[in-house]
Design a protein around this motif. Structure first.
Motif, mmCIF file in Angstrom:
data_model
loop_
_atom_site.group_PDB
_atom_site.id
_atom_site.type_symbol
_atom_site.label_atom_id
_atom_site.label_comp_id
_atom_site.label_asym_id
_atom_site.label_seq_id
_atom_site.Cartn_x
_atom_site.Cartn_y
_atom_site.Cartn_z
ATOM 1 N N GLU A 36 0.834 -1.209 0.000
ATOM 2 C CA GLU A 36 0.000 0.000 0.000
ATOM 3 C C GLU A 36 0.865 1.254 0.000
ATOM 4 O O GLU A 36 0.567 2.229 -0.704
ATOM 5 N N HIS A 37 1.933 1.221 0.784
ATOM 6 C CA HIS A 37 2.843 2.377 0.821
ATOM 7 C C HIS A 37 3.535 2.564 -0.527
ATOM 8 O O HIS A 37 3.641 3.695 -1.020
ATOM 9 N N LEU A 38 3.993 1.470 -1.106
ATOM 10 C CA LEU A 38 4.659 1.554 -2.413
ATOM 11 C C LEU A 38 3.708 2.100 -3.475
ATOM 12 O O LEU A 38 4.092 2.944 -4.296
ATOM 13 N N ASP A 39 2.481 1.605 -3.472
ATOM 14 C CA ASP A 39 1.488 2.070 -4.445
ATOM 15 C C ASP A 39 1.178 3.551 -4.244
ATOM 16 O O ASP A 39 1.036 4.303 -5.221
ATOM 17 N N ALA A 40 1.054 3.972 -2.988
ATOM 18 C CA ALA A 40 0.754 5.379 -2.697
ATOM 19 C C ALA A 40 1.903 6.275 -3.128
ATOM 20 O O ALA A 40 1.690 7.378 -3.651
ATOM 21 N N ARG A 78 1.811 6.578 -6.861
ATOM 22 C CA ARG A 78 0.703 7.464 -7.204
ATOM 23 C C ARG A 78 1.098 8.922 -7.014
ATOM 24 O O ARG A 78 0.800 9.785 -7.841
ATOM 25 N N GLN A 79 1.785 9.200 -5.913
ATOM 26 C CA GLN A 79 2.242 10.561 -5.612
ATOM 27 C C GLN A 79 3.166 11.082 -6.707
ATOM 28 O O GLN A 79 3.052 12.234 -7.143
ATOM 29 N N ILE A 80 4.065 10.226 -7.168
ATOM 30 C CA ILE A 80 5.032 10.639 -8.198
ATOM 31 C C ILE A 80 4.322 10.889 -9.528
ATOM 32 O O ILE A 80 4.570 11.907 -10.194
ATOM 33 N N ILE A 81 3.443 9.979 -9.927
ATOM 34 C CA ILE A 81 2.733 10.135 -11.205
ATOM 35 C C ILE A 81 1.872 11.396 -11.196
ATOM 36 O O ILE A 81 1.865 12.166 -12.162
ATOM 37 N N ASP A 82 1.147 11.606 -10.113
ATOM 38 C CA ASP A 82 0.275 12.785 -10.034
ATOM 39 C C ASP A 82 1.092 14.072 -10.089
ATOM 40 O O ASP A 82 0.717 15.038 -10.770
ATOM 41 N N GLY A 83 2.195 14.105 -9.383
ATOM 42 C CA GLY A 83 3.035 15.299 -9.396
ATOM 43 C C GLY A 83 3.648 15.557 -10.767
ATOM 44 O O GLY A 83 3.700 16.699 -11.238
ATOM 45 N N ALA A 84 4.125 14.482 -11.408
ATOM 46 C CA ALA A 84 4.692 14.629 -12.748
ATOM 47 C C ALA A 84 3.640 15.108 -13.733
ATOM 48 O O ALA A 84 3.917 15.973 -14.588
ATOM 49 N N ALA A 85 2.423 14.577 -13.628
ATOM 50 C CA ALA A 85 1.346 15.000 -14.531
ATOM 51 C C ALA A 85 1.058 16.485 -14.364
ATOM 52 O O ALA A 85 0.830 17.201 -15.357
ATOM 53 N N ARG A 86 1.058 16.976 -13.131
ATOM 54 C CA ARG A 86 0.837 18.415 -12.914
ATOM 55 C C ARG A 86 1.948 19.232 -13.551
ATOM 56 O O ARG A 86 1.684 20.267 -14.182
ATOM 57 N N SER A 134 13.134 12.808 -2.628
ATOM 58 C CA SER A 134 14.525 12.785 -3.067
ATOM 59 C C SER A 134 14.633 12.089 -4.422
ATOM 60 O O SER A 134 13.726 11.365 -4.853
ATOM 61 N N ALA A 135 15.764 12.307 -5.084
ATOM 62 C CA ALA A 135 15.993 11.648 -6.369
ATOM 63 C C ALA A 135 15.961 10.139 -6.213
ATOM 64 O O ALA A 135 15.378 9.419 -7.045
ATOM 65 N N GLY A 136 16.574 9.623 -5.148
ATOM 66 C CA GLY A 136 16.592 8.181 -4.932
ATOM 67 C C GLY A 136 15.202 7.597 -4.792
ATOM 68 O O GLY A 136 14.908 6.518 -5.310
ATOM 69 N N ALA A 137 14.317 8.326 -4.090
ATOM 70 C CA ALA A 137 12.955 7.843 -3.887
ATOM 71 C C ALA A 137 12.194 7.765 -5.201
ATOM 72 O O ALA A 137 11.428 6.825 -5.444
ATOM 73 N N VAL A 138 12.392 8.760 -6.077
ATOM 74 C CA VAL A 138 11.684 8.784 -7.358
ATOM 75 C C VAL A 138 12.275 7.775 -8.335
ATOM 76 O O VAL A 138 11.539 7.027 -9.004
ATOM 77 N N TYR A 139 13.616 7.707 -8.409
ATOM 78 C CA TYR A 139 14.250 6.811 -9.371
ATOM 79 C C TYR A 139 14.077 5.340 -8.988
ATOM 80 O O TYR A 139 14.335 4.458 -9.811
ATOM 81 N N ARG A 140 13.635 5.094 -7.785
ATOM 82 C CA ARG A 140 13.291 3.722 -7.408
ATOM 83 C C ARG A 140 12.124 3.215 -8.243
ATOM 84 O O ARG A 140 12.003 2.023 -8.504
#
Length: 206
Positions: free
Chosen positions: A7-11, A14-22, A44-50
């Motif tokens: 659930e945390h990974l999915d959330a 979701r946070q990254i996709i929504d932010g990138a779309a904006r 962080s970059a590491g969190a997103v590039y994961r």
């Protein structure tokens, strides 16, 4: 170390996709950097590039979600009994797209993002292949609906199902383009216009 839940990974994804779309809806694909995305999502970059190796993967993920949502909305509307006529079906599809499934914040921003995806497909082979498959799937679904219209007696026998499918898809794409360019286009305009075209009859030749 505590195990991270799915659930945390999915959330987080979701946070990254929504932010990138904006970001993409606001500034376009090519004027948006990964640093812009990082700032938007507060990670962080590491969190997103994961989750995503770069901007191209984010663009494909957003496109996959958008077209998956369109397909789901279309099939949901098409499963109604009796099958809705094209004016009703298209208006339901587009309303759901812009009100519930819209990437990038909804309305004009979302329409602009969809246009960007289409143009990006001209240079991105992975995205192009994905869109080709999505459009082929939609054409097939529309063609099956055309068969249903013909079987119910509301479509002339000499109108090819594939022709009707591509024409209705073009109407939806044209609405999205107008929404992106002008912003104030209302789905009711397309619905009423299609209904008017459907009511036209060729004059009898004496």
């Amino acid at each position: 170390m505590a195990r991270v839940s799915q659930e945390h990974l999915d959330a987080r994804r979701r946070q990254i996709i929504d932010g990138a779309a904006r970001c993409f809806a606001r500034n376009g694909f090519h004027a948006t950097s990964m640093q812009d995305v990082l700032s938007e999502v507060g990670l962080s970059a590491g969190a997103v590039y994961r989750y995503f190796r770069g901007k191209d993967e984010l663009i494909v993920a957003i496109a996959e979600e958008a077209f998956g949502g369109v397909r789901a909305a279309f099939y949901e509307a098409a499963e109604a009994t009796p099958v809705p006529t094209p004016d009703i079906l298209l208006s339901r599809l587009l309303r759901r797209l812009f009100e519930e499934l819209a990437p990038g914040g909804g309305g004009r921003a979302s329409a602009g993002l969809i246009i960007q995806v289409w143009t990006e497909a001209l240079r991105n082979e992975r995205l192009s292949g994905m869109l080709d498959g999505a459009f082929a799937d939609m054409r097939g679904a529309w063609a099956r609906l055309a068969d249903a219209y013909r079987d119910s007696g509301i479509l002339r026998a000499d109108v090819a199902s594939e022709d009707l499918a591509q024409t209705l898809m073009a109407a939806a794409q044209g609405f999205i383009a107008q929404k992106a360019l002008f912003g104030d286009v209302d789905v009711r305009v397309l619905e009423n216009g299609l209904r008017g075209l459907m009511s036209m009859q060729l004059p009898k030749i004496s």
